[in-house]
Design a protein around this motif. Structure first.
Motif, PDB file in Angstrom:
ATOM      1  N   GLY A  91       0.813  -1.211   0.000  1.00 51.43           N
ATOM      2  CA  GLY A  91       0.000   0.000   0.000  1.00 51.43           C
ATOM      3  C   GLY A  91       0.841   1.253   0.000  1.00 51.43           C
ATOM      4  O   GLY A  91       0.510   2.244  -0.669  1.00 51.43           O
ATOM      5  N   LEU A  92       1.951   1.235   0.723  1.00 54.24           N
ATOM      6  CA  LEU A  92       2.843   2.392   0.789  1.00 54.24           C
ATOM      7  C   LEU A  92       3.506   2.659  -0.552  1.00 54.24           C
ATOM      8  O   LEU A  92       3.562   3.805  -1.022  1.00 54.24           O
ATOM      9  CB  LEU A  92       3.896   2.161   1.872  1.00 54.24           C
ATOM     10  N   ILE A  93       4.002   1.599  -1.205  1.00 59.10           N
ATOM     11  CA  ILE A  93       4.677   1.764  -2.498  1.00 59.10           C
ATOM     12  C   ILE A  93       3.714   2.310  -3.542  1.00 59.10           C
ATOM     13  O   ILE A  93       4.036   3.244  -4.287  1.00 59.10           O
ATOM     14  CB  ILE A  93       5.274   0.415  -2.969  1.00 59.10           C
ATOM     15  N   VAL A  94       2.524   1.730  -3.610  1.00 55.57           N
ATOM     16  CA  VAL A  94       1.543   2.162  -4.611  1.00 55.57           C
ATOM     17  C   VAL A  94       1.109   3.604  -4.357  1.00 55.57           C
ATOM     18  O   VAL A  94       0.838   4.367  -5.293  1.00 55.57           O
ATOM     19  CB  VAL A  94       0.324   1.216  -4.604  1.00 55.57           C
ATOM     20  N   THR A  95       1.076   4.014  -3.089  1.00 56.30           N
ATOM     21  CA  THR A  95       0.641   5.370  -2.739  1.00 56.30           C
ATOM     22  C   THR A  95       1.684   6.424  -3.094  1.00 56.30           C
ATOM     23  O   THR A  95       1.363   7.480  -3.645  1.00 56.30           O
ATOM     24  CB  THR A  95       0.320   5.456  -1.235  1.00 56.30           C
ATOM     25  N   ILE A  96       2.957   6.153  -2.800  1.00 51.78           N
ATOM     26  CA  ILE A  96       3.993   7.180  -2.979  1.00 51.78           C
ATOM     27  C   ILE A  96       4.795   7.016  -4.268  1.00 51.78           C
ATOM     28  O   ILE A  96       5.509   7.934  -4.674  1.00 51.78           O
ATOM     29  CB  ILE A  96       4.962   7.205  -1.786  1.00 51.78           C
TER      30      ILE A  96
END
Length: 462
Positions: A152-157
């Motif tokens: 989720g973090l990678i896809v968000t940032i």
């Protein structure tokens, strides 16, 4: 414990970390990948099942390759294949390319973990094995917990492509460490590879799962789907007859004559199919159905991994006090109930409540699986243990592959019944799918209730 004896378990467990991280991250990133490649999110189940099916197909060959060419050499080659497949996945420009490169990833993944376990057994003294196994399980556990949140973090940032590209430096480091610290002494194997059995088994698995994966969703003409399923079923039947005449068959189905092992492999299939479907459906429901961001979805999905890890604290005492049969029946009932409860979630459901329900769902799911896997080998003779492990691992990957395909088909069907389409999923489309998944889990009880009350009594005394 010496530094080398501690280092080897961590080196050979690093691929397990990559594999678990990759699988759990992929589920969280599905909606983002679908938008990027301009395909329906449900069609991306092909990218998951192609990887899992590749694992199942090539896993039986891992032991022969390690004995023939050396465990360290095969281990390093497997990591290189997995890393190369990851890099290509990160560069994929279409669904077809992503599926193809995931197959390459699966070829490497199929050899990484079993060959890594073989290296561990050959390089660590028996007196150090318990401590080594503890270190061996840590990276994989961390990968399961970190995956949803990290994805989720990678896809968000950043971009979903970094999910795959980040595997490459870890893979290079793994190869370097293995070459530096792992011995490669082995007795060359002169036994011929069972090519005929491998071709029949591979054709059967690919045909059957490929047909189930494309059924009813317009990916290919209906006759092609029927042809896949027919060829797959006939190939598996042909392999069954072939294996009964060939003592050196790559996989020996005759091992299923042992009751507890048959219960674990065949009886556990509905449970494992549900385990494959649920992690595929959950991120889609949270993101496409409820409108949550990938980071919010990952933060909630991580609850299942935390629940799964927490089982370790109570597993031994639970088996001793309750017994295998009652524990297995109770955990399966609760797993099915909680999976069905996922269908009661609504966009307005408090996130804390969702987290708690997912936590207990993961806990009981893991409790059932650990109990089943522990009991499954209790009556298998040691000389056939390696073949039993290969068949069980293949069946597990196959079941999860079918679970992903089953989950996608369920979702497409409920969307159609609600007058919508798979391209525009809503929150209400997920509820019936989770209820069916929960009911499917309970089918395993038909096998579990047939176990005797004192089944595995010798294991409870250990």
């Amino acid at each position: 414990m010496t530094d080398r004896a501690r280092l080897i378990p961590l080196i050979v467990a690093a691929p397990l970390f990559l594999q678990n991280l990759d699988t759990s991250i992929m589920a969280t990133a599905l909606p983002s990948i679908a938008r990027s490649l301009d395909v329906e999110a449900l069609h991306l189940n092909l990218a998951i099942t192609s990887y899992l099916l590749s694992l199942a197909v090539f896993l039986p060959a891992s032991g022969w390759l390690a004995d023939r060419f050396g465990a360290r050499r095969v281990f390093c080659t497997a990591i290189a294949l997995f890393s190369a497949g990851s890099a290509l996945c990160g560069l994929a420009g279409s669904l077809g390319q992503l599926v193809l490169f995931r197959v390459l990833q699966g070829m490497g993944g199929a050899m990484m973990v079993p060959v890594g376990r073989l290296i561990l057994l050959r390089n660590v003294p028996p007196a150090r094995m318990v401590a080594a196994m503890v270190w061996f399980t840590v990276p994989g556990a961390v990968g399961r917990v970190a995956g949803p949140l990290f994805g989720g973090l990678i896809v968000t940032i950043a971009s979903w492509r970094w999910i795959f590209l980040l595997n490459v430096p870890f893979g290079v480091l793994g190869v370097m460490m293995a070459c530096a610290f792992v011995d490669d002494s082995h007795e060359p194997l002169h036994e011929r590879f069972d090519l005929a059995g491998f071709i029949l088994l591979s054709t059967g698995l690919v045909g059957l799962v490929g047909g189930l994966d494309t059924a009813g969703r317009g990916l290919v003409p209906q006759m092609v789907t029927f042809a896949f399923i027919g060829i797959g079923a006939l190939s598996l039947l042909a392999y069954w007859r072939y294996s009964r005449r060939n003592e050196r068959a790559i996989i020996d189905p005759g091992i299923l004559r042992y009751k507890t092992y048959r219960t674990a492999v065949v009886g556990g299939m509905p449970l494992r199919i549900a385990i494959g479907a649920s992690p595929f459906l959950l991120p889609l429901m949270l993101q496409l159905g409820f409108g949550l961001s990938p980071l919010q979805s990952g933060s909630l999905s991580v609850a299942t991994a935390i629940g799964s890890l927490s089982v370790r604290a109570v597993m031994t005492s639970a088996i001793r006090r309750i017994g295998f049969r009652r524990l297995l029946i109770g955990a399966t009932l609760l797993t099915g109930t909680f999976y069905a409860c996922y269908g009661l979630f609504r966009p307005t459901t408090p996130h804390l409540l969702i987290f708690v329900v997912l936590l207990f769902g993961g806990l009981f799911n893991s409790l059932a699986m650990v109990t089943l896997n522990t009991l499954g080998y209790s009556d298998v003779p040691k000389p056939t243990m390696s073949r039993a492990t290969a068949l069980s691992s293949m069946a597990q990957q196959l079941s999860i592959s079918v679970g992903v395909a089953f989950g996608a088909s369920l979702l497409a069907l409920t969307a159609h019944l609600h007058g919508g389409s798979a391209a525009h999923l809503t929150a209400r489309d997920f509820s019936p799918a989770f209820v069916v998944v929960g009911m499917l889990t309970l089918c395993s009880l038909f096998f579990f209730v047939q176990l005797s009350h004192d089944e595995g009594a010798e294991l409870r005394q250990r």
